[in-house]
Design a protein around this motif. Structure first.
Motif, PDB file in Angstrom:
ATOM      1  N   SER A  85      18.838 -25.884  -7.566  1.00  0.00           N
ATOM      2  CA  SER A  85      17.984 -25.954  -8.753  1.00  0.00           C
ATOM      3  C   SER A  85      17.212 -27.264  -8.709  1.00  0.00           C
ATOM      4  CB  SER A  85      18.835 -25.899 -10.031  1.00  0.00           C
ATOM      5  OG  SER A  85      19.585 -27.094 -10.166  1.00  0.00           O
ATOM      6  N   GLY A  86      16.270 -27.390  -9.597  1.00  0.00           N
ATOM      7  CA  GLY A  86      15.530 -28.651  -9.697  1.00  0.00           C
ATOM      8  C   GLY A  86      16.439 -29.789 -10.125  1.00  0.00           C
ATOM      9  N   MET A  87      17.364 -29.503 -11.053  1.00  0.00           N
ATOM     10  CA  MET A  87      18.255 -30.573 -11.499  1.00  0.00           C
ATOM     11  C   MET A  87      19.212 -30.998 -10.397  1.00  0.00           C
ATOM     12  SD  MET A  87      17.000 -31.544 -14.130  1.00  0.00           S
ATOM     13  CE  MET A  87      18.040 -33.007 -13.986  1.00  0.00           C
ATOM     14  N   PHE A 111      11.825 -35.076 -17.845  1.00  0.00           N
ATOM     15  CA  PHE A 111      12.448 -33.789 -18.149  1.00  0.00           C
ATOM     16  C   PHE A 111      13.766 -34.055 -18.890  1.00  0.00           C
ATOM     17  CE2 PHE A 111      14.933 -29.991 -16.871  1.00  0.00           C
ATOM     18  CZ  PHE A 111      14.110 -29.048 -17.439  1.00  0.00           C
ATOM     19  N   GLU A 154       7.803 -39.001 -13.476  1.00  0.00           N
ATOM     20  CA  GLU A 154       7.259 -37.648 -13.527  1.00  0.00           C
ATOM     21  C   GLU A 154       5.795 -37.802 -13.887  1.00  0.00           C
ATOM     22  OE1 GLU A 154      10.465 -35.522 -15.862  1.00  0.00           O
ATOM     23  OE2 GLU A 154       8.670 -34.433 -16.431  1.00  0.00           O
ATOM     24  N   ASN A 158       6.418 -33.824 -18.596  1.00  0.00           N
ATOM     25  CA  ASN A 158       6.768 -32.605 -19.309  1.00  0.00           C
ATOM     26  C   ASN A 158       7.358 -32.989 -20.659  1.00  0.00           C
ATOM     27  OD1 ASN A 158       7.760 -30.130 -20.146  1.00  0.00           O
ATOM     28  ND2 ASN A 158       9.360 -30.021 -18.617  1.00  0.00           N
ATOM     29  N   ASP A 183       8.873 -36.831  -9.411  1.00  0.00           N
ATOM     30  CA  ASP A 183       9.095 -35.413  -9.722  1.00  0.00           C
ATOM     31  C   ASP A 183       7.708 -34.770  -9.786  1.00  0.00           C
ATOM     32  OD1 ASP A 183       9.446 -32.954 -11.026  1.00  0.00           O
ATOM     33  OD2 ASP A 183      11.143 -33.656 -12.205  1.00  0.00           O
ATOM     34  N   CYS A 185       6.898 -31.575  -9.984  1.00  0.00           N
ATOM     35  CA  CYS A 185       7.046 -30.182 -10.415  1.00  0.00           C
ATOM     36  C   CYS A 185       5.782 -29.640 -11.093  1.00  0.00           C
ATOM     37  CB  CYS A 185       8.235 -30.127 -11.363  1.00  0.00           C
ATOM     38  SG  CYS A 185       8.415 -28.590 -12.227  1.00  0.00           S
ATOM     39  N   PHE A 186       5.187 -30.409 -11.995  1.00  0.00           N
ATOM     40  CA  PHE A 186       4.039 -29.906 -12.752  1.00  0.00           C
ATOM     41  C   PHE A 186       2.808 -29.726 -11.879  1.00  0.00           C
ATOM     42  CE2 PHE A 186       4.206 -30.126 -17.606  1.00  0.00           C
ATOM     43  CZ  PHE A 186       5.483 -29.604 -17.615  1.00  0.00           C
ATOM     44  N   SER A 205      11.376 -29.000  -8.832  1.00  0.00           N
ATOM     45  CA  SER A 205      12.028 -27.815  -9.347  1.00  0.00           C
ATOM     46  C   SER A 205      11.189 -26.672  -8.788  1.00  0.00           C
ATOM     47  CB  SER A 205      12.008 -27.782 -10.876  1.00  0.00           C
ATOM     48  OG  SER A 205      12.345 -26.467 -11.281  1.00  0.00           O
ATOM     49  N   THR A 207      11.805 -23.735  -9.221  1.00  0.00           N
ATOM     50  CA  THR A 207      11.911 -22.686 -10.238  1.00  0.00           C
ATOM     51  C   THR A 207      10.569 -22.408 -10.921  1.00  0.00           C
ATOM     52  OG1 THR A 207      14.081 -23.670 -10.663  1.00  0.00           O
ATOM     53  CG2 THR A 207      13.288 -22.065 -12.265  1.00  0.00           C
ATOM     54  N   LYS A 208       9.698 -23.399 -10.935  1.00  0.00           N
ATOM     55  CA  LYS A 208       8.475 -23.312 -11.723  1.00  0.00           C
ATOM     56  C   LYS A 208       7.358 -22.707 -10.859  1.00  0.00           C
ATOM     57  CE  LYS A 208      11.186 -25.296 -14.635  1.00  0.00           C
ATOM     58  NZ  LYS A 208      11.239 -26.724 -14.870  1.00  0.00           N
ATOM     59  N   GLY A 218      15.610 -23.055  -7.994  1.00  0.00           N
ATOM     60  CA  GLY A 218      15.611 -23.716  -6.691  1.00  0.00           C
ATOM     61  C   GLY A 218      15.077 -25.120  -6.838  1.00  0.00           C
ATOM     62  N   LEU A 336       8.396 -22.309 -17.323  1.00  0.00           N
ATOM     63  CA  LEU A 336       6.955 -22.549 -17.142  1.00  0.00           C
ATOM     64  C   LEU A 336       6.605 -22.229 -15.696  1.00  0.00           C
ATOM     65  CD1 LEU A 336       6.360 -25.541 -15.501  1.00  0.00           C
ATOM     66  CD2 LEU A 336       7.491 -26.328 -17.552  1.00  0.00           C
TER      67      LEU A 336
HETATM   68  C1  LIG Z   1      12.280 -27.551 -14.926  1.00  0.00           C
HETATM   69  C2  LIG Z   1      12.148 -28.942 -14.491  1.00  0.00           C
HETATM   70  C3  LIG Z   1      13.205 -29.600 -13.837  1.00  0.00           C
HETATM   71  C4  LIG Z   1      14.553 -28.935 -13.610  1.00  0.00           C
HETATM   72  O1  LIG Z   1      14.477 -27.850 -12.766  1.00  0.00           O
HETATM   73  P1  LIG Z   1      15.528 -26.625 -12.759  1.00  0.00           P
HETATM   74  O2  LIG Z   1      15.093 -25.809 -11.605  1.00  0.00           O
HETATM   75  O3  LIG Z   1      15.403 -25.941 -14.091  1.00  0.00           O
HETATM   76  O4  LIG Z   1      16.896 -27.199 -12.596  1.00  0.00           O
HETATM   77  C5  LIG Z   1      12.996 -30.902 -13.418  1.00  0.00           C
HETATM   78  N1  LIG Z   1      11.830 -31.527 -13.650  1.00  0.00           N
HETATM   79  C6  LIG Z   1      10.795 -30.927 -14.279  1.00  0.00           C
HETATM   80  C7  LIG Z   1       9.541 -31.675 -14.492  1.00  0.00           C
HETATM   81  C8  LIG Z   1      10.917 -29.619 -14.730  1.00  0.00           C
HETATM   82  O5  LIG Z   1       9.904 -29.035 -15.382  1.00  0.00           O
END
Ligand SMILES: *Cc1c(COP(=O)(O)O)cnc(C)c1O
Length: 393
Positions: A85-87, A111, A154, A158, A183, A185-186, A205, A207-208, A218, A336
């Motif tokens: 996961s991202g975490m 986050f 980040e 977020n 991070d 992710c965005f 993450s 996952t997004k 993931g 998201l």
């Molecule tokens: C969702 C998110 C995470 C955590 O990711 P998961 O896959 O839900 O564990 C970390 N950082 C940011 C910026 C996120 O949006």
């Protein structure tokens, strides 16, 4: 054409495990927990790291390796690991580089769970932190301590969509010999490449947007080889491995990342422009809007403004709740980066563990709604937000 000459879209599609004897075109799923040794000598050599090869899927697997190799190409990273996961990626990156007595300097807008690691979990094992504000760059310098071991940020954040100048901060970190972790992710590597701007590690993450269809969790850590070795050791022995099945999904998802992000960004910009100045709203936030205080930085650091738009409704919490209950097409969900547009109310959900004062410090007033703008026709998304604003009066 060498791999170094290829473009982002090509790497995202053509980085793949070589075909097996079956000559398949699309990479198959390697659902196996372990791999078979040729002989006693090979088993010994594999465990001694004298030869490369798969041993056990907690360490490596063709599907997770393909995903990591692809993300390394896209982020311009030397090496990487994938996590469940991202975490798991955030935690492994931090925990593998820190020990008792160390200090972390972090951007304040993080986050929610990353915030919990720093404020609730790390103090138990003697790791302290300070938060710095994106809007006050002068303050960062004075927050470094003799025991500061890493800087974590980040950008865009977020859900506040605050930006931090990665190139500037990377230079500050380099001068102090402290790694910078971002991070990403965005933005995804399609919109922003922190390593090219001087960052040492990128966290995802997956996952997004990397998945993009809200199917699987993931994560990944990518960057400098020496730091990734620490993360790999930590992950191998603690077990937050990404499953081959999820890696297979994610690697195929990334084949379409560039076209999806182009459309997410175009839809988000159209929605942000449409609602700018709307009488029901106190504020519309989007990095590429002229009203965003860091628009110039956004345009320098990011290819486009991303897929997230923030609306702050007049009427605070009560109006925000009525709005959430009035949307019809959009999903009300905490995720998201999905094809489906999603509305989220961070102050009562993803960021509810922060105190009210902490939320205001990171720019999350009670009337703030985060919209992850999806890939539906943008006129339909706008129409739904419009009717929900009207009905929430
Ligand atoms: C969702 C998110 C995470 C955590 O990711 P998961 O896959 O839900 O564990 C970390 N950082 C940011 C910026 C996120 O949006």
């Amino acid at each position: 054409m060498s791999a170094d000459e290829r473009h982002f879209e090509t790497e995202a599609i053509r980085t793949q495990v070589p075909a097996s004897a079956e000559r398949e075109h699309s990479v198959p799923l390697y659902l196996t927990s372990s791999f078979v040794f040729d002989d006693a000598e090979q088993a010994r050599a594999l465990f001694a790291d004298e030869v490369a090869g798969n041993i056990y899927s907690r360490y490596s697997n063709p599907n997770t390796d393909e995903l990591v190799r692809k993300l390394c190409r896209l982020e311009g990273a030397e090496d990487g690991i994938a996590t469940a996961s991202g975490m798991a990626a955030v935690y492994v990156a931090l925990a593998s580089l820190l020990q008792a007595g160390d200090h972390v300097l972090a951007g304040r807008a993080l986050f929610g769970s990353t915030h919990q690691i720093l404020t609730r979990l790390f103090p138990r094992i003697g790791i302290s932190h300070s938060y710095a504000d994106a809007a006050i760059p002068e303050a960062w310098e004075s927050l470094f301590r003799a025991n500061t071991r890493l800087v974590f940020i980040e950008t865009p954040s977020n859900p506040g969509l605050d930006l931090i100048d990665i190139e500037w901060l990377a230079a500050l970190c380099r001068a102090r010999g402290v790694p910078l972790l971002v991070d990403n992710c965005f933005a995804t590597p399609y919109l922003q490449r922190p390593i090219a701007l001087g960052a040492d590690l990128v966290i995802h993450s997956a996952t997004k947007y990397l998945d993009g269809q809200g199917r699987t969790l993931g994560g990944a850590i990518l960057g400098r080889k020496a730091l990734i070795e620490e993360a790999r050791f930590f992950a191998r022995h603690t077990g937050p491995a990404l499953s081959p099945f999820n890696a297979w999904i994610l690697s195929k998802s990334i084949e379409t990342l560039a076209v999806r992000m182009d459309r997410h960004c175009a839809n988000a910009l159209a929605l942000a422009e449409h609602f700018s100045g709307h009488p029901a709203l106190k504020e519309v936030r989007y990095p590429f809007l002229p009203a965003h205080p860091q628009q110039a930085l956004a345009r320098r650091q990011m290819r486009q403004g991303g897929g997230i738009v923030v609306l702050v409704v007049k009427g605070g919490l009560e109006r925000a709740r009525r709005f959430l209950d009035a949307v019809e097409l959009l999903s009300h969900s905490p995720n998201l980066g999905d094809t489906r547009s999603i509305v989220t109310h961070p102050s009562s959900t993803t960021h509810s563990k922060l105190t009210e004062a902490e939320r205001l410090q990171v720019g999350i007033p009670p009337g703030l709604i985060r919209i992850s703008v999806g890939l539906e026709h943008v006129d339909d998304v706008i129409r739904d937000v419009e009717q929900a604003l009207e009905r929430s009066r």
